[in-house]
Every structure is written in structure tokens, then in C-alpha cells.
Design a protein around this motif. Structure first.
Motif, PDB file in Angstrom:
ATOM      1  N   GLU A 355       0.828  -1.205   0.000  1.00 15.45           N
ATOM      2  CA  GLU A 355       0.000   0.000   0.000  1.00 15.45           C
ATOM      3  C   GLU A 355       0.870   1.266   0.000  1.00 15.45           C
ATOM      4  O   GLU A 355       1.895   1.338   0.681  1.00 15.45           O
ATOM      5  N   ILE A 356       0.423   2.250  -0.770  1.00 19.67           N
ATOM      6  CA  ILE A 356       1.163   3.508  -0.910  1.00 19.67           C
ATOM      7  C   ILE A 356       0.203   4.685  -0.842  1.00 19.67           C
ATOM      8  O   ILE A 356      -1.015   4.516  -0.928  1.00 19.67           O
ATOM      9  N   PHE A 357       0.758   5.882  -0.678  1.00 19.83           N
ATOM     10  CA  PHE A 357      -0.063   7.083  -0.765  1.00 19.83           C
ATOM     11  C   PHE A 357       0.794   8.227  -1.296  1.00 19.83           C
ATOM     12  O   PHE A 357       2.027   8.195  -1.237  1.00 19.83           O
ATOM     13  N   VAL A 358       0.127   9.249  -1.840  1.00 20.01           N
ATOM     14  CA  VAL A 358       0.809  10.416  -2.390  1.00 20.01           C
ATOM     15  C   VAL A 358       0.759  11.545  -1.374  1.00 20.01           C
ATOM     16  O   VAL A 358      -0.294  11.829  -0.789  1.00 20.01           O
ATOM     17  N   ASP A 359       1.887  12.202  -1.167  1.00 21.06           N
ATOM     18  CA  ASP A 359       1.981  13.324  -0.237  1.00 21.06           C
ATOM     19  C   ASP A 359       1.094  14.474  -0.722  1.00 21.06           C
ATOM     20  O   ASP A 359       1.308  15.022  -1.808  1.00 21.06           O
ATOM     21  N   ASP A 360       0.118  14.839   0.084  1.00 19.47           N
ATOM     22  CA  ASP A 360      -0.799  15.919  -0.307  1.00 19.47           C
ATOM     23  C   ASP A 360      -0.099  17.271  -0.396  1.00 19.47           C
ATOM     24  O   ASP A 360      -0.540  18.157  -1.133  1.00 19.47           O
ATOM     25  N   SER A 361       0.997  17.428   0.323  1.00 21.68           N
ATOM     26  CA  SER A 361       1.652  18.738   0.369  1.00 21.68           C
ATOM     27  C   SER A 361       2.358  19.101  -0.927  1.00 21.68           C
ATOM     28  O   SER A 361       2.495  20.285  -1.239  1.00 21.68           O
TER      29      SER A 361
END
Length: 393
Positions: A355-361
Motif C-alpha cells: 500500500e502507498i499514498f501520495v503526499d498531499d503537500s
């Protein structure tokens, strides 16, 4: 299937009824010998002894597929593991979905060949296209002509790749603890532009830098910064892409900063092995899934997971082309690999879960969900008549 029962193509090349009978008899009698030789899955090699010319050989394959369809390698289950490419679409990656809907059309034999060689089609790519058409009629996803690079294009892409390699070689010589990732970006920009080329990532879809630098739990697309200083024990992926005279190249390497933990070192090493095992399965007239399964199996055999949402891609005339290259496909599935195709093998292997996610900043940097390290090596591969050539690494 219906495609197995279709009439033979190109009526002018049909064999007479007597010849067809002889072929069927040959097929019946040689099967036992094929079993003894342990090549039962590919008995059509023996037909080649009887029919050494390409047209007749292809026709024999057609006849074999009617007599016993299961003998042809493309007659296998093509159920592909579903891949979520939504992130790739957001970042400008190609969308291969639906590419197989439009059927390939053969050109008139005396027309100029589509490859730009100046030769007549019949003297250039006609036999090649007939082979592609045969696979397409069996339900195989085949590459379109725009995916297949010409010899002149390949030579220009290789020149771009030379610069890409030189940039990463420079990084390898100078990277160490205490430098910032912005310094790496400065090196990449300077060396690339001094060679008369352009860093492909710069301003691509709004990306602000010339290179991607991804550290530890960052999976990919890390943005260089003066505030990020490399520390002893870090692992970092440096992803370099180059444009030279309109031709693209792309590759990345992992670097261990000083003494790293055994766990991180093993992750880096196994990830490189995954790329090597995947490359070994890339063969002309094989399948993209052959490579994918080799990568996936090796990663999982060593206790690691494979990122699903992000993968490799075709490259050369554009930064990201078809096909999209995932690493969870099954052997014998996916796009047919043919000479002239160029794509990247760049699996992202996680120490923990996939599982991964993209940095919102920043909208770019991808992290592992569980905060555990990730590693990636990327090579750029040309499929040749004999096998493969690694253009950039």
C-alpha cells in the motif's frame, strides 16, 4: 473458440486439399516423438523442417491451431490480474486499456512500408505483420506500429541513453552523506545540459525539478530540496530521464549511503535481482506477463511486496508511451513482445505491504503506507531479434 475455427487467411496461399491431408497426417505421427523429446508444447518447430519459408511456416501454424489449438503458446488463459493505473493516468502515463479494440490492417503488398525504410511492404514488414496478425486473431494483445521503433529511431534513442548513463555514473561517484538532494538535482541539470540535452522531468506535468530523489520509505517521485540532507544509513533512488534531439531515455539506480542496515541492504539487493530476473524473461514473441511474474515471484519469495499502482512504460519517442508495465501479471499474458519495442523495467519493491499514498503537500512524492523502506532499480530495454539490449541503467 470461434477464432480457432476461422478460415485460413490469404486465400492465394491456401494449400491444396491433398497437402492439407499430408500435414494433418504428419501432425498425427510426430506427436508421440514430440512427447519423447519433451517439446510437446511447441511441436511446430518440427514443421519448420518441412516448410523452411516464412509464409508456409506461418500457414502450418494456422493449420496446427485448427487441428489442436492448445499447442500454440498463445492459446492459454489470458486473464490478467486487474491493475489500478489511476495514479499513472494522473501523472501522464499512457493508458493501454482498449488498445486491442482496433484490429491491425495489412497494407497493400506494393505500398511503401510503414517503417519508413523506403522499401515496398512485401520486401520489408509484410511477413512481420502477418505474424502479428496471426497472434491478434488468437486474442493476443499486440503492439501497434507506433510502439515499434525503427532502426534510425533506435540509434537516436541510444544516443540519449548514453547521456542518461553518464549522469547516473557521475551521481554514483559523488553521492555521500552530508550532501543535499538539491545538489543531486544541480549535478543532473548541469551534466545533462552541457551534453546538449534536457532533463525530461523538469516541468513535466508541473514537476519542479530535473530528477527524482526518493529516500527510505519514499517509493518514487521524491522532489529534491536544499532541506533534505543525506544521512548515514539512508537508501536513495535517483531517477534520471533525458531528452536529446527529441528522443527520450530513462533509468534509475539505488545508492546506499555509508553503512546501511542489513535489512535495507538486502532489500536493495533483492530488488536488483527482481529486475535481472524480469529481464531474463523478456524475449521476442514472448509476453509482457512473463517478465511481470518473474519479478513478482522473486519479490514474494523473499518476503517483500510489489507496488501495484505504479509501473514501467514504453519510452523513446515520448517520455511515457504504451505499454504500461506492471509487475503483478501472469506469465503468458499481457502484450506480445516484438523486436523494436522499448520499455522500462522498474519494479518498486516494499519491505512491508504494497500500500502507498501520495503526499498531499506536494502532489508528487509517493510513500509506503506502513512507513517501511522501498527500493527501485530501473533499466530501459530494447527487444531485439535475438533477445534484448539494455539501453540505459
Amino acid at each position: 473458440s470461434q477464432s480457432d475455427q476461422r478460415p485460413l487467411q490469404n486465400p492465394k496461399n491456401k494449400l491444396k486439399r491433398g497437402s492439407l491431408t499430408v500435414l494433418i497426417l504428419i501432425h498425427i505421427f510426430i506427436d508421440p516423438f514430440c512427447i519423447l523429446l519433451q517439446i510437446y508444447s511447441r511441436p511446430y518447430y518440427i514443421y519448420y523442417l518441412f516448410f523452411p519459408f516464412s509464409r508456409e511456416f506461418l500457414l502450418c501454424l494456422e493449420i496446427c491451431s485448427v487441428v489442436r489449438p492448445s499447442l500454440l503458446p498463445e492459446n492459454i488463459n489470458h486473464d490478467i490480474v486487474t491493475e489500478d493505473v489511476s495514479f499513472e493516468k494522473q501523472k501522464g502515463y499512457p493508458d493501454s486499456v482498449g488498445k486491442g479494440d482496433k484490429k491491425m490492417e495489412l497494407l497493400e503488398r506494393n505500398a511503401p512500408c510503414w517503417c519508413g525504410s523506403g522499401k515496398k511492404y512485401k520486401k520489408c514488414h509484410e511477413a512481420f505483420d502477418e505474424k502479428l496478425k496471426m497472434y491478434e486473431n488468437k486474442g493476443v494483445l499486440i503492439p501497434t506500429h507506433d510502439i515499434i521503433k525503427t532502426p534510425s529511431q533506435i540509434e537516436k534513442i541510444k544516443e540519449s541513453a548514453k547521456i542518461n548513463i553518464a549522469v547516473l555514473d557521475y551521481v554514483a561517484e559523488h553521492i555521500q552523506a552530508g550532501i543535499t538532494t538539491q545538489e543531486i538535482d544541480d549535478w543532473v541539470y548541469k551534466i545533462t545540459t552541457e551534453a546538449g540535452a534536457i532533463p525530461a522531468p523538469l516541468d513535466y506535468e508541473g514537476y519542479p525539478k530535473s530528477v527524482c530523489t526518493s529516500i527510505n520509505e519514499q517509493v518514487c517521485h521524491g522532489i529534491p530540496s536544499e532541506d533534505i540532507v543525506l544521512q548515514e544509513g539512508d537508501i536513495i533512488n535517483v531517477d534520471v530521464s533525458t531528452i536529446l534531439d527529441g528522443y527520450f531515455s530513462d533509468s534509475s539506480r539505488m545508492f546506499c549511503i555509508g553503512e546501511v542496515s542489513p535489512e535495507k541492504q538486502r532489500l536493495v539487493d533483492i530488488t536488483k535481482e527482481c529486475v535481472e530476473k524480469g529481464l531474463a524473461q523478456v524475449k521476442p514473441w514472448g509476453f509482457l506477463g512473463d517478465m511481470s511474474q518473474a519479478v513478482y515471484d522473486h519479490a514474494h519469495a523473499n518476503g517483500y511486496s510489489v507496488v501495484r499502482e505504479i509501473g514501467g512504460h514504453g519510452v523513446g519517442l515520448e517520455f511515457h508511451e504504451d505499454p504500461w508495465v506492471g509487475y503483478i501479471g501472469k506469465a503468458g499474458t499481457g502484450m506480445l513482445l516484438v523486436p523494436g519495442m522499448i520499455f522500462t523495467i522498474e519494479p518498486m519493491i516494499n519491505m512491508g505491504g504494497p500500500e502507498i499514498f501520495v503526499d498531499d503537500s506536494d502532489g508528487w512524492t509517493v510513500y509506503t503506507e506502513d512507513g517501511k523502506p522501498s527500493a527501485q532499480w530501473e533499466i530501459m530495454v530494447l527487444v531485439t531479434e535475438e533477445g534484448t539490449e539494455v539501453l540505459a541503467y
